[in-house]
Design a protein around this motif. Structure first.
Motif: not given
Length: 64
Positions: A50, A52-55, A30
Motif C-alpha cells: 500500500k 498512500g491510498q493505493r494498493w 501495508d
C-alpha cells in the motif's frame, strides 16, 4: 500461460475472466498477498504494497 501479464498472447472471453476468483487474501499492515484461481484451476500469487491510498502489485509468480 499467464492470463494476467501475457494476456496479449491469448484471447479470453469476458465469461472466462468473470470466473477468476480470489482463493485467499492475507493482509499484514501495508502489505497483502492474494492467491487467485483461474477456471483452469491454476493458482497465481500476487503480492501488494500500500502506497498512500493505493494498493500496488509488488510481486507476482505462477510457480513456486
Amino acid at each position: 500461460m499467464d492470463i494476467f501479464f501475457c494476456a496479449q498472447e491469448y484471447e479470453y472471453k469476458a465469461s472466462f475472466i468473470k470466473k477468476i476468483k480470489a482463493k485467499s487474501i492475507k493482509l499484514e499492515g501495508d502489505t497483502a498477498r492474494v492467491i487467485v484461481v483461474s477456471p483452469y484451476q491454476w493458482e497465481t500469487e500476487f503480492k501488494f504494497v500500500k502506497v498512500g491510498q493505493r494498493w500496488l502489485i509488488n510481486g507476482y509468480c505462477v510457480f513456486q
